[in-house]
Design an enzyme around this catalytic site. Structure first.
Site, PDB file in Angstrom:
ATOM      1  N   HIS A  37       0.965  -1.231   0.100  1.00 17.41           N
ATOM      2  CA  HIS A  37      -0.192  -0.211   0.418  1.00 17.41           C
ATOM      3  C   HIS A  37       0.531   1.108   0.314  1.00 17.41           C
ATOM      4  CE1 HIS A  37       1.257  -0.430   3.971  1.00 17.41           C
ATOM      5  NE2 HIS A  37       0.971   0.691   4.423  1.00 17.41           N
ATOM      6  N   HIS A 121       5.773   6.226  -0.892  1.00 12.34           N
ATOM      7  CA  HIS A 121       5.847   5.028  -1.679  1.00 12.34           C
ATOM      8  C   HIS A 121       5.663   3.750  -1.181  1.00 12.34           C
ATOM      9  CE1 HIS A 121       7.002   5.735   2.887  1.00 12.34           C
ATOM     10  NE2 HIS A 121       7.298   4.015   3.127  1.00 12.34           N
TER      11      HIS A 121
HETATM   12  P1  2AM Z   1       6.068   2.223   5.924  1.00 12.60           P
HETATM   13  O1  2AM Z   1       5.528   0.861   5.186  1.00 12.60           O
HETATM   14  O2  2AM Z   1       6.981   3.284   5.999  1.00 12.60           O
HETATM   15  O3  2AM Z   1       6.669   1.731   7.527  1.00 12.60           O
HETATM   16  C1  2AM Z   1       1.301   1.205   8.887  1.00 12.60           C
HETATM   17  O4  2AM Z   1       2.403   0.624   9.809  1.00 12.60           O
HETATM   18  C2  2AM Z   1       2.262   1.957   7.528  1.00 12.60           C
HETATM   19  O5  2AM Z   1       2.523   3.587   8.230  1.00 12.60           O
HETATM   20  C3  2AM Z   1       3.673   1.642   7.343  1.00 12.60           C
HETATM   21  O6  2AM Z   1       2.906   1.679   5.276  1.00 12.60           O
HETATM   22  C4  2AM Z   1       4.477   2.407   8.083  1.00 12.60           C
HETATM   23  O7  2AM Z   1       5.474   3.383   6.275  1.00 12.60           O
HETATM   24  C5  2AM Z   1       3.686   4.119   8.194  1.00 12.60           C
HETATM   25  N1  2AM Z   1       4.112   4.445   9.001  1.00 12.60           N
HETATM   26  C6  2AM Z   1       4.425   5.897   9.178  1.00 12.60           C
HETATM   27  N2  2AM Z   1       5.215   6.269   9.864  1.00 12.60           N
HETATM   28  C7  2AM Z   1       4.997   5.039  11.146  1.00 12.60           C
HETATM   29  C8  2AM Z   1       5.475   5.126  12.389  1.00 12.60           C
HETATM   30  N3  2AM Z   1       5.674   6.137  13.184  1.00 12.60           N
HETATM   31  N4  2AM Z   1       5.247   4.058  12.894  1.00 12.60           N
HETATM   32  C9  2AM Z   1       4.483   3.133  11.842  1.00 12.60           C
HETATM   33  N5  2AM Z   1       4.093   3.065  11.022  1.00 12.60           N
HETATM   34  C10 2AM Z   1       4.087   4.118  10.661  1.00 12.60           C
END
Ligand code: 2AM
Length: 180
Positions: A37, A121
């Site tokens: 996603h 991303h």
């Molecule tokens: P990431 O894919 O770059 O890790 C669910 O966890 C989604 O929220 C993930 O896509 C994650 O990004 C994003 N996300 C953004 N900030 C986060 C945080 N502080 N902790 C966990 N997930 C985060």
């Protein structure tokens, strides 16, 4: 309490294309195809009352649908300690506009701050201790990655449950975007 985030999902053919990028890095934890996603806004743990306020705020948005394409790959972390690998999104003003609207709605409803710069991303893998040369090899090999374009017709509030091996994401509410 639920751990929430708002995202745009990726259609099945594109997820299948992305899953072809998985491999070649010992110790990498590749994200399951169903979990791929683009996060618009991470919210974190909120109680039921706050969740309802967030749902109401998101339901009040009237943003248009749009087409996007995934393009290129990248890394988060430092050069010597890469934390994750991802596929990028081709420049898309409508996605940035949707991000801004979601971000503002969540921040106002929940009085939660999130000052991270938005770099759209799709996380493909989380890494621990992967060698920089292995990572550089993968980035070079996948640099030309380019998906077909697809239409974004909704954004989704997800509940994220952290498992020992992988997170489990459940859609809570789907918010349709305006049709052309
Ligand atoms: P990431 O894919 O770059 O890790 C669910 O966890 C989604 O929220 C993930 O896509 C994650 O990004 C994003 N996300 C953004 N900030 C986060 C945080 N502080 N902790 C966990 N997930 C985060």
């Amino acid at each position: 309490m639920r751990r929430l985030f708002v995202a745009v999902t990726v259609p099945e053919p594109v997820r299948r294309h992305l899953s072809l990028l998985a491999g070649g890095i010992p110790g990498a934890r590749w994200v399951a195809a169903d979990n791929l996603h683009i996060t618009l806004r991470f919210i974190g743990e909120v109680d039921g009352a706050l969740e309802q306020d967030i749902v109401d705020a998101l339901a009040g948005l009237h943003q248009p649908g749009f087409d996007i394409r995934l393009e290129g790959v990248g890394q988060f972390g430092s050069a010597t300690s890469v934390r994750s690998l991802w596929a990028g999104v081709a420049p898309c003003p409508e996605l940035l506009q949707l991000h801004r609207a979601v971000h503002r709605a969540v921040s106002l409803a929940a009085a939660l701050a999130d000052r991270r710069r938005f770099l759209p991303h799709v996380t493909l893998a989380r890494l621990k201790g992967a060698g920089p040369q292995t990572v550089a090899g993968w980035l070079g090999a996948q640099a030309q990655f380019r998906s077909t374009a697809f239409r974004v017709t909704e954004f989704v509030l997800f509940d994220s449950r952290l498992g020992r091996k992988a997170a489990h994401y459940t859609p809570v509410v789907e918010f349709p975007l305006l049709e052309r």
